[in-house]
Design a protein around this motif. Structure first.
Motif, PDB file in Angstrom:
ATOM      1  N   CYS A  31       0.829  -1.214   0.000  1.00  0.00           N
ATOM      2  CA  CYS A  31       0.000   0.000   0.000  1.00  0.00           C
ATOM      3  C   CYS A  31       0.858   1.257   0.000  1.00  0.00           C
ATOM      4  O   CYS A  31       0.464   2.281  -0.561  1.00  0.00           O
ATOM      5  CB  CYS A  31      -0.958   0.011   1.195  1.00  0.00           C
ATOM      6  SG  CYS A  31      -0.182   0.349   2.772  1.00  0.00           S
TER       7      CYS A  31
ATOM      8  N   LEU B 164      -4.091  -8.611  19.007  1.00  0.00           N
ATOM      9  CA  LEU B 164      -3.955  -7.170  19.168  1.00  0.00           C
ATOM     10  C   LEU B 164      -5.246  -6.520  19.665  1.00  0.00           C
ATOM     11  O   LEU B 164      -5.224  -5.487  20.316  1.00  0.00           O
ATOM     12  CB  LEU B 164      -3.561  -6.532  17.826  1.00  0.00           C
ATOM     13  CG  LEU B 164      -2.169  -6.875  17.286  1.00  0.00           C
ATOM     14  CD1 LEU B 164      -2.069  -6.500  15.808  1.00  0.00           C
ATOM     15  CD2 LEU B 164      -1.094  -6.145  18.083  1.00  0.00           C
TER      16      LEU B 164
ATOM     17  N   LYS C   6     -18.866   0.560   9.146  1.00  0.00           N
ATOM     18  CA  LYS C   6     -17.613   0.260   8.459  1.00  0.00           C
ATOM     19  C   LYS C   6     -17.749   0.109   6.949  1.00  0.00           C
ATOM     20  O   LYS C   6     -16.808   0.396   6.224  1.00  0.00           O
ATOM     21  CB  LYS C   6     -16.994  -1.029   9.022  1.00  0.00           C
ATOM     22  CG  LYS C   6     -15.992  -0.811  10.151  1.00  0.00           C
ATOM     23  CD  LYS C   6     -14.648  -0.345   9.659  1.00  0.00           C
ATOM     24  CE  LYS C   6     -13.903   0.417  10.728  1.00  0.00           C
ATOM     25  NZ  LYS C   6     -13.254  -0.467  11.714  1.00  0.00           N
ATOM     26  N   ALA C  72      -5.247   2.248  -0.355  1.00  0.00           N
ATOM     27  CA  ALA C  72      -3.909   2.308   0.234  1.00  0.00           C
ATOM     28  C   ALA C  72      -3.979   2.875   1.642  1.00  0.00           C
ATOM     29  O   ALA C  72      -3.307   2.383   2.557  1.00  0.00           O
ATOM     30  CB  ALA C  72      -2.981   3.160  -0.637  1.00  0.00           C
ATOM     31  N   ARG C  75      -5.373   0.271   4.099  1.00  0.00           N
ATOM     32  CA  ARG C  75      -4.376  -0.745   4.408  1.00  0.00           C
ATOM     33  C   ARG C  75      -3.288  -0.189   5.317  1.00  0.00           C
ATOM     34  O   ARG C  75      -2.815  -0.859   6.225  1.00  0.00           O
ATOM     35  CB  ARG C  75      -3.738  -1.242   3.109  1.00  0.00           C
ATOM     36  CG  ARG C  75      -3.834  -2.725   3.013  1.00  0.00           C
ATOM     37  CD  ARG C  75      -3.298  -3.316   1.794  1.00  0.00           C
ATOM     38  NE  ARG C  75      -3.904  -4.641   1.643  1.00  0.00           N
ATOM     39  CZ  ARG C  75      -3.759  -5.411   0.607  1.00  0.00           C
ATOM     40  NH1 ARG C  75      -3.023  -5.004  -0.405  1.00  0.00           N
ATOM     41  NH2 ARG C  75      -4.331  -6.584   0.557  1.00  0.00           N
ATOM     42  N   LEU C  76      -2.888   1.051   5.074  1.00  0.00           N
ATOM     43  CA  LEU C  76      -1.842   1.667   5.881  1.00  0.00           C
ATOM     44  C   LEU C  76      -2.308   1.826   7.325  1.00  0.00           C
ATOM     45  O   LEU C  76      -1.546   1.590   8.276  1.00  0.00           O
ATOM     46  CB  LEU C  76      -1.440   3.027   5.300  1.00  0.00           C
ATOM     47  CG  LEU C  76      -0.268   3.746   5.977  1.00  0.00           C
ATOM     48  CD1 LEU C  76       0.962   2.853   5.976  1.00  0.00           C
ATOM     49  CD2 LEU C  76       0.032   5.060   5.262  1.00  0.00           C
ATOM     50  N   ILE C  78      -4.433  -0.078   8.933  1.00  0.00           N
ATOM     51  CA  ILE C  78      -4.390  -1.395   9.575  1.00  0.00           C
ATOM     52  C   ILE C  78      -2.957  -1.805   9.845  1.00  0.00           C
ATOM     53  O   ILE C  78      -2.647  -2.378  10.896  1.00  0.00           O
ATOM     54  CB  ILE C  78      -5.104  -2.438   8.685  1.00  0.00           C
ATOM     55  CG1 ILE C  78      -6.591  -2.108   8.633  1.00  0.00           C
ATOM     56  CG2 ILE C  78      -4.880  -3.842   9.195  1.00  0.00           C
ATOM     57  CD1 ILE C  78      -7.383  -3.006   7.718  1.00  0.00           C
ATOM     58  N   THR C  79      -2.052  -1.502   8.900  1.00  0.00           N
ATOM     59  CA  THR C  79      -0.645  -1.846   9.082  1.00  0.00           C
ATOM     60  C   THR C  79      -0.086  -1.149  10.317  1.00  0.00           C
ATOM     61  O   THR C  79       0.651  -1.757  11.092  1.00  0.00           O
ATOM     62  CB  THR C  79       0.172  -1.455   7.840  1.00  0.00           C
ATOM     63  OG1 THR C  79      -0.416  -2.077   6.698  1.00  0.00           O
ATOM     64  CG2 THR C  79       1.614  -1.911   7.962  1.00  0.00           C
ATOM     65  N   TYR C  81      -1.695  -0.280  12.944  1.00  0.00           N
ATOM     66  CA  TYR C  81      -2.212  -0.967  14.125  1.00  0.00           C
ATOM     67  C   TYR C  81      -1.480  -2.286  14.336  1.00  0.00           C
ATOM     68  O   TYR C  81      -1.122  -2.652  15.453  1.00  0.00           O
ATOM     69  CB  TYR C  81      -3.722  -1.204  13.995  1.00  0.00           C
ATOM     70  CG  TYR C  81      -4.376  -1.340  15.341  1.00  0.00           C
ATOM     71  CD1 TYR C  81      -4.464  -2.592  15.979  1.00  0.00           C
ATOM     72  CD2 TYR C  81      -4.861  -0.229  16.017  1.00  0.00           C
ATOM     73  CE1 TYR C  81      -5.029  -2.702  17.229  1.00  0.00           C
ATOM     74  CE2 TYR C  81      -5.432  -0.344  17.277  1.00  0.00           C
ATOM     75  CZ  TYR C  81      -5.513  -1.578  17.881  1.00  0.00           C
ATOM     76  OH  TYR C  81      -6.064  -1.687  19.131  1.00  0.00           O
ATOM     77  N   ASP C  82      -1.236  -3.015  13.233  1.00  0.00           N
ATOM     78  CA  ASP C  82      -0.508  -4.282  13.327  1.00  0.00           C
ATOM     79  C   ASP C  82       0.880  -4.088  13.917  1.00  0.00           C
ATOM     80  O   ASP C  82       1.416  -4.983  14.583  1.00  0.00           O
ATOM     81  CB  ASP C  82      -0.365  -4.930  11.936  1.00  0.00           C
ATOM     82  CG  ASP C  82      -1.690  -5.489  11.429  1.00  0.00           C
ATOM     83  OD1 ASP C  82      -1.778  -5.781  10.216  1.00  0.00           O
ATOM     84  OD2 ASP C  82      -2.626  -5.625  12.230  1.00  0.00           O
ATOM     85  N   LEU C  83       1.484  -2.922  13.638  1.00  0.00           N
ATOM     86  CA  LEU C  83       2.830  -2.658  14.135  1.00  0.00           C
ATOM     87  C   LEU C  83       2.825  -2.116  15.556  1.00  0.00           C
ATOM     88  O   LEU C  83       3.874  -1.840  16.116  1.00  0.00           O
ATOM     89  CB  LEU C  83       3.548  -1.666  13.204  1.00  0.00           C
ATOM     90  CG  LEU C  83       3.898  -2.216  11.815  1.00  0.00           C
ATOM     91  CD1 LEU C  83       4.384  -1.099  10.909  1.00  0.00           C
ATOM     92  CD2 LEU C  83       4.955  -3.304  11.931  1.00  0.00           C
ATOM     93  N   ARG C  86      -1.077   2.675  18.551  1.00  0.00           N
ATOM     94  CA  ARG C  86      -2.411   2.599  19.161  1.00  0.00           C
ATOM     95  C   ARG C  86      -3.321   3.773  18.822  1.00  0.00           C
ATOM     96  O   ARG C  86      -4.517   3.710  18.989  1.00  0.00           O
ATOM     97  CB  ARG C  86      -2.292   2.511  20.688  1.00  0.00           C
ATOM     98  CG  ARG C  86      -1.893   1.134  21.192  1.00  0.00           C
ATOM     99  CD  ARG C  86      -3.013   0.139  21.081  1.00  0.00           C
ATOM    100  NE  ARG C  86      -2.525  -1.218  21.120  1.00  0.00           N
ATOM    101  CZ  ARG C  86      -2.115  -1.889  20.037  1.00  0.00           C
ATOM    102  NH1 ARG C  86      -2.164  -1.340  18.850  1.00  0.00           N
ATOM    103  NH2 ARG C  86      -1.633  -3.119  20.154  1.00  0.00           N
TER     104      ARG C  86
END
Lengths: 129, 247, 113
Positions: A31, B164, C6, C72, C75-76, C78-79, C81-83, C86
């Protein structure tokens, strides 16, 4: 008998616990390249609107080594996004024919076929050959 | 059948004496064809009776013996020793609090399972005298794979989003809601939507797909979740853009 | 629990993911070729002006820009949050803000062509 459940902390190292999580993050990182390439194109539209000289500047920027390296990476990541997207499509869009479901490979294959034909058409119409 | 010397490194935790879990190593002799569950049973019977873990059927249908084996969520009764070399690390199923040793607190999953109403809510209520509900093979196949879930929770251990976001309702719960939504006898989809189409429902899923990879019954919860997302999205746009249409 | 809104965010994400999967690689190839000195005919100034001057092309370009930036951005978010980041609301505001700003800018430039 006293209970004291222990909660194990969750850290970002989950990403490296198995190759599937690494592949997932690579897919997600696509992305960044797709987004930034699109923003680069929005700047290109600006240059196009401003006239011939501005458009030349845009084309010159595309020719810089940094741009070429970026494009190669962006192409790789974009292609990875496409491949993963089309391979997951059958999971989201199951097609039942009679009793059975159309095989995943057929649905993915159809997506890949459209991708190939569309890409070839764009290259042809854009005069890339 | 011959024997094999095995070392198991098991995460122990005694809530009455320990502040945090710690690994304990057991060196035992196993039969070649054993699974990890057999090794644990051998340890409990002959070496250390204090070792605690859940198990029941020993044939991958009850879903009791889920644990992390070398970092992967697996059913201990389906993890063959011959698949492993070196020391085998055994830990409680990830993303659940540890009650004691390999026993996890599964209350969160049980509560979420209840919330999705994983039971038949008949479209047309039939009196018993009216006879059975009938389904064609095609109607059966529409939900059959999702009915194979044995509630083993390996998918919750594999799902990074559940790790998470503890509020996330999770793969199995959504797959089971989907199983009933897809059942031709059922009319309860609207009742289940407030749970699975909530923010903590399908929307927390980012389609990592790990859940489907570790599922021992090939339920494919990831697929179920995406189908729920698409259906919920179509619902939403229909409701807001064409409210005169009946769902 | 109540049904989430959502779908407002996810609908364009799914559409954008599909669009970018289908067209972005070949478009990147076009600009890469231009960078390597083999610019496709379409990328010449007059050809691009003629193409982007058509109403249908403008709509298509604006649509592709919106869907690409939105998917994009999603996705960014969510990425991040994955990393472990918070501050989800702040991240969401930034990423979708950029997506909408980029879309607005592209519409503005397209009307000037």
């Amino acid at each position: 008998m006293s209970r004291k459940p222990y909660v194990r902390p969750v850290t970002a190292e989950w990403i490296f616990r198995h190759p599937r999580y690494v592949r997932y993050m690579v897919r997600e990182f696509s992305c960044l390249f797709i987004g930034s390439w699109t923003l680069l194109m929005v700047w290109g539209l600006k240059q196009l609107a401003e006239g011939r000289a501005a458009w030349s500047v845009f084309l010159d920027v595309l020719k810089t080594p940094e741009s070429v390296v970026f494009h190669v990476l962006a192409l790789a990541f974009a292609a990875y996004h496409s491949v993963t997207w089309f391979r997951l499509a059958p999971k989201a869009l199951p097609v039942q024919r009679g009793e059975d479901f159309v095989a995943d490979g057929v649905i993915s294959g159809a997506h890949f076929a459209v991708w190939a034909v569309l890409s070839a058409a764009v290259l042809l119409l854009a005069g890339a050959f | 059948m011959s024997e094999r010397a095995i070392e198991l490194e098991v995460l122990r935790y005694n809530p009455e004496t320990d502040r945090e879990p710690a690994f304990q190593r057991y060196a035992i002799t196993c039969r070649e064809e054993w699974v990890v569950l057999d090794a644990l049973n051998h340890i409990k019977e002959n070496v250390d009776p204090t070792l605690s873990y859940r198990w029941s059927c020993h044939m991958a249908v009850c879903g009791s013996c889920g644990m992390m084996i070398n970092g992967e969520p697996k059913l201990a009764c389906k993890a063959f020793l011959r698949e492993y070399t070196g020391v085998i690390r055994v830990e409680p199923l990830r993303h659940f609090p540890v009650e004691r040793d390999l026993v996890t607190v599964i209350d969160d999953f049980m509560e979420k399972l209840k919330r999705v109403r994983p039971y038949l809510m008949p479209k047309d209520v039939k009196a018993l005298e009216a006879g059975e509900y009938r389904q064609t093979p095609a109607q059966l196949n529409r939900f059959k794979q999702y009915s194979m879930c044995i509630n083993c929770m390996l998918c919750y251990a594999a799902c990074p989003e559940y790790g998470l976001i503890p509020k996330y309702i999770g793969p199995a719960a959504i797959a089971l809601a989907h199983r009933w939504n897809q059942d031709s006898r059922d009319g309860g989809r609207a009742a289940r939507q407030p749970e699975i189409a909530a923010t903590e429902g399908a929307w927390e899923c980012s389609f990592v797909g790990a859940c489907s990879e570790v599922c021992p019954e090939h339920v494919d919860p990831a697929g179920a979740i995406q189908q729920v997302k698409i259906r919920s999205t179509v619902d939403w746009y229909q409701e807001h853009l064409m409210p005169w249409l009946k769902k | 629990m109540a049904r989430s809104n959502k779908p407002i965010v996810w609908g364009p994400f799914a559409a954008g993911g599909t669009v970018t999967a289908l067209v972005t690689p070949v478009l990147i190839l076009l600009t890469l070729l231009a960078g390597l000195g083999h610019a496709p005919d379409l990328l010449a100034y007059d050809a691009m002006r003629a193409f982007a001057g058509q109403w249908l092309a403008r709509l298509a370009l604006a649509g592709v820009v919106f869907l690409s930036l939105w998917s994009a951005a999603h996705r960014l978010r969510i990425t991040c949050y994955d990393l472990g980041v918070r501050a989800d609301t702040r991240v969401a505001t930034i990423v979708f803000g950029v997506a909408l700003a980029g879309t607005a800018a592209s519409v503005l430039y397209l009307t000037r062509i």
